[in-house]
Design a protein around this motif. Sequence first.
Motif, mmCIF file in Angstrom:
data_model
loop_
_atom_site.group_PDB
_atom_site.id
_atom_site.type_symbol
_atom_site.label_atom_id
_atom_site.label_comp_id
_atom_site.label_asym_id
_atom_site.label_seq_id
_atom_site.Cartn_x
_atom_site.Cartn_y
_atom_site.Cartn_z
ATOM 1 N N SER A 40 50.931 58.548 -52.373
ATOM 2 C CA SER A 40 50.696 59.124 -51.787
ATOM 3 C C SER A 40 49.106 59.143 -51.876
ATOM 4 O O SER A 40 48.633 57.930 -53.038
ATOM 5 C CB SER A 40 50.506 60.547 -51.649
ATOM 6 N N ALA A 41 47.883 58.588 -50.866
ATOM 7 C CA ALA A 41 46.861 58.590 -51.439
ATOM 8 C C ALA A 41 45.836 59.436 -50.708
ATOM 9 O O ALA A 41 46.180 60.675 -49.631
ATOM 10 C CB ALA A 41 46.360 57.377 -50.249
ATOM 11 N N LYS A 119 53.012 59.911 -60.972
ATOM 12 C CA LYS A 119 51.666 59.421 -61.704
ATOM 13 C C LYS A 119 51.174 59.593 -60.917
ATOM 14 O O LYS A 119 50.862 59.290 -59.585
ATOM 15 C CB LYS A 119 52.555 58.360 -61.821
ATOM 16 N N GLY A 120 49.745 59.367 -61.459
ATOM 17 C CA GLY A 120 48.392 59.241 -60.436
ATOM 18 C C GLY A 120 47.805 59.609 -61.291
ATOM 19 O O GLY A 120 46.977 59.096 -62.305
ATOM 20 N N LEU A 121 45.999 58.768 -60.195
ATOM 21 C CA LEU A 121 45.307 58.783 -61.309
ATOM 22 C C LEU A 121 44.069 58.848 -60.145
ATOM 23 O O LEU A 121 44.871 58.891 -58.789
ATOM 24 C CB LEU A 121 44.652 57.207 -60.853
ATOM 25 N N SER A 122 42.613 59.897 -60.229
ATOM 26 C CA SER A 122 41.733 60.053 -59.432
ATOM 27 C C SER A 122 41.156 59.305 -59.573
ATOM 28 O O SER A 122 39.975 59.062 -60.855
ATOM 29 C CB SER A 122 41.705 61.482 -59.503
ATOM 30 N N ILE A 123 40.084 58.675 -58.821
ATOM 31 C CA ILE A 123 38.795 58.166 -59.183
ATOM 32 C C ILE A 123 37.138 58.704 -58.665
ATOM 33 O O ILE A 123 36.994 58.860 -57.646
ATOM 34 C CB ILE A 123 38.127 56.674 -57.792
ATOM 35 N N PRO A 124 36.069 59.216 -59.258
ATOM 36 C CA PRO A 124 35.784 59.718 -58.401
ATOM 37 C C PRO A 124 34.165 58.475 -58.257
ATOM 38 O O PRO A 124 33.843 58.033 -58.477
ATOM 39 C CB PRO A 124 34.523 60.606 -59.386
ATOM 40 N N VAL A 125 33.169 59.618 -56.879
ATOM 41 C CA VAL A 125 31.827 58.622 -56.418
ATOM 42 C C VAL A 125 31.229 60.010 -56.399
ATOM 43 O O VAL A 125 31.040 60.757 -55.944
ATOM 44 C CB VAL A 125 32.697 57.848 -54.903
ATOM 45 N N HIS A 126 29.993 59.220 -57.080
ATOM 46 C CA HIS A 126 28.703 59.614 -57.477
ATOM 47 C C HIS A 126 27.559 59.261 -56.201
ATOM 48 O O HIS A 126 27.160 58.433 -56.655
ATOM 49 C CB HIS A 126 28.130 60.370 -58.754
ATOM 50 N N GLY A 127 27.292 60.029 -54.766
ATOM 51 C CA GLY A 127 26.151 59.632 -54.189
ATOM 52 C C GLY A 127 25.113 59.965 -54.644
ATOM 53 O O GLY A 127 24.668 60.865 -55.682
ATOM 54 N N ARG A 128 23.999 59.586 -54.370
ATOM 55 C CA ARG A 128 22.691 60.292 -55.024
ATOM 56 C C ARG A 128 21.629 60.640 -53.971
ATOM 57 O O ARG A 128 20.935 61.105 -54.910
ATOM 58 C CB ARG A 128 21.777 58.156 -54.066
ATOM 59 N N HIS A 129 22.892 61.124 -53.169
ATOM 60 C CA HIS A 129 22.194 63.312 -53.046
ATOM 61 C C HIS A 129 23.052 63.806 -53.492
ATOM 62 O O HIS A 129 22.469 65.118 -52.220
ATOM 63 C CB HIS A 129 22.335 62.574 -50.975
ATOM 64 N N SER A 136 42.484 59.386 -55.182
ATOM 65 C CA SER A 136 43.694 59.873 -55.396
ATOM 66 C C SER A 136 44.775 59.519 -54.955
ATOM 67 O O SER A 136 44.468 59.686 -53.227
ATOM 68 C CB SER A 136 43.941 61.492 -55.906
ATOM 69 N N ILE A 137 45.279 58.814 -56.063
ATOM 70 C CA ILE A 137 46.769 57.985 -55.279
ATOM 71 C C ILE A 137 47.316 58.406 -56.288
ATOM 72 O O ILE A 137 47.595 59.590 -57.250
ATOM 73 C CB ILE A 137 46.384 56.580 -55.733
ATOM 74 N N SER A 138 49.231 58.796 -55.974
ATOM 75 C CA SER A 138 49.924 59.030 -56.905
ATOM 76 C C SER A 138 51.199 57.727 -56.681
ATOM 77 O O SER A 138 51.429 57.159 -55.020
ATOM 78 C CB SER A 138 50.642 60.600 -56.326
ATOM 79 N N CYS A 139 52.153 57.607 -57.518
ATOM 80 C CA CYS A 139 53.347 57.152 -56.864
ATOM 81 C C CYS A 139 54.712 57.312 -58.173
ATOM 82 O O CYS A 139 53.658 58.988 -59.140
ATOM 83 C CB CYS A 139 53.280 56.262 -57.606
ATOM 84 N N ASP A 140 56.010 56.873 -58.864
ATOM 85 C CA ASP A 140 56.401 57.231 -58.753
ATOM 86 C C ASP A 140 57.143 56.425 -59.710
ATOM 87 O O ASP A 140 58.387 55.897 -60.638
ATOM 88 C CB ASP A 140 57.605 57.533 -58.376
ATOM 89 N N ARG A 141 56.356 55.503 -60.749
ATOM 90 C CA ARG A 141 56.379 53.839 -61.692
ATOM 91 C C ARG A 141 57.131 54.601 -63.050
ATOM 92 O O ARG A 141 56.577 56.330 -63.041
ATOM 93 C CB ARG A 141 55.617 53.699 -61.770
ATOM 94 N N ALA A 142 58.305 53.923 -63.172
ATOM 95 C CA ALA A 142 58.471 54.263 -64.776
ATOM 96 C C ALA A 142 56.993 53.857 -65.782
ATOM 97 O O ALA A 142 56.160 53.769 -65.318
ATOM 98 C CB ALA A 142 59.377 53.499 -64.902
ATOM 99 N N ASP A 143 57.525 55.107 -66.587
ATOM 100 C CA ASP A 143 55.643 54.736 -67.668
ATOM 101 C C ASP A 143 55.517 53.270 -67.965
ATOM 102 O O ASP A 143 54.628 53.046 -68.074
ATOM 103 C CB ASP A 143 56.270 55.017 -68.908
ATOM 104 N N ARG A 144 56.385 53.145 -67.952
ATOM 105 C CA ARG A 144 55.992 51.045 -68.627
ATOM 106 C C ARG A 144 55.491 50.417 -67.953
ATOM 107 O O ARG A 144 54.874 49.580 -67.802
ATOM 108 C CB ARG A 144 57.397 50.627 -69.022
ATOM 109 N N ASP A 145 56.379 50.158 -66.243
ATOM 110 C CA ASP A 145 55.599 49.911 -64.728
ATOM 111 C C ASP A 145 54.151 50.106 -64.961
ATOM 112 O O ASP A 145 52.892 49.456 -64.277
ATOM 113 C CB ASP A 145 56.264 50.227 -64.318
#
Length: 245
Positions: A40-41, A119-129, A136-145
């Motif tokens: 997902s994204a 497994k997932g990551l979330s990337i924040p973006v801060h605008g100037r106003h 956010s992205i998610s996947c089912d990677r094994a821990d090592r991968d």
Amino acid sequence: MSDIVYSSFNTTLSHIADVSDRESLDTVMKELAAGYGLNSAAYFGIRLSGRSNNDPFLAVTYSSEWVEHYKERRFVEIDPVIQSGFRRLLPLDWDGFVRTEERVKTLFGEAAEFGLGRKGLSIPVHGRHGDRGLFSISCDRADRDWAHDKLLYLRDFQVLATHLHDKVLRLEGHSSLERHLSARELECLQWIAEGKTAWECATILGLSQHTVRCYLESTRHKLNASSNTHAVSIAHRAGLLLPPL
């Protein structure tokens, strides 16, 4: 996987630039998820022009069933991604969430059942106003991968998230492309706002003093500020900096 990621980055960056309406944005989100091998994204924008915090801008690849289930269970009230993501400066690795609270464990468990990755990551973006984005992205990677692939995702998605947020601002009626501070630029400026010197910032962040000065110079340029103090003032008014604890 690196060749696929490199190809997807260039392709996705080009497609984001070509987005002209909501339909083409949704298409890019689906292509992005497929190109990077993701489950997902999702993009979540708040404080955009003409929108209240209760009316966020959403562009997600989630199934409609999961979206409705999420709303019905009122998961937004306890979702650690949402609750902490917009206040963060740096990306969030979902592995860092302590899932001892029962409802949080239920949230992630049911999300996996609906096809979102564990497994997932979330990337924040801060605008100037004061506008904020959370990609956010998610996947089912094994821990090592995941330990390996996460670094590639961090490399690409910190750039893609900023471009996506800029595009959403354009779709929402902003007449010009907004320029955003990077996570490192915000970190340096945050410490300057706390009264630290460039040398102290470098020590705290584990960077060279020259690198910190370069980040601050870039920040002043982006904010059209004449000094670090001026940049801090502009950033405070725009809601870019976190309030003192």
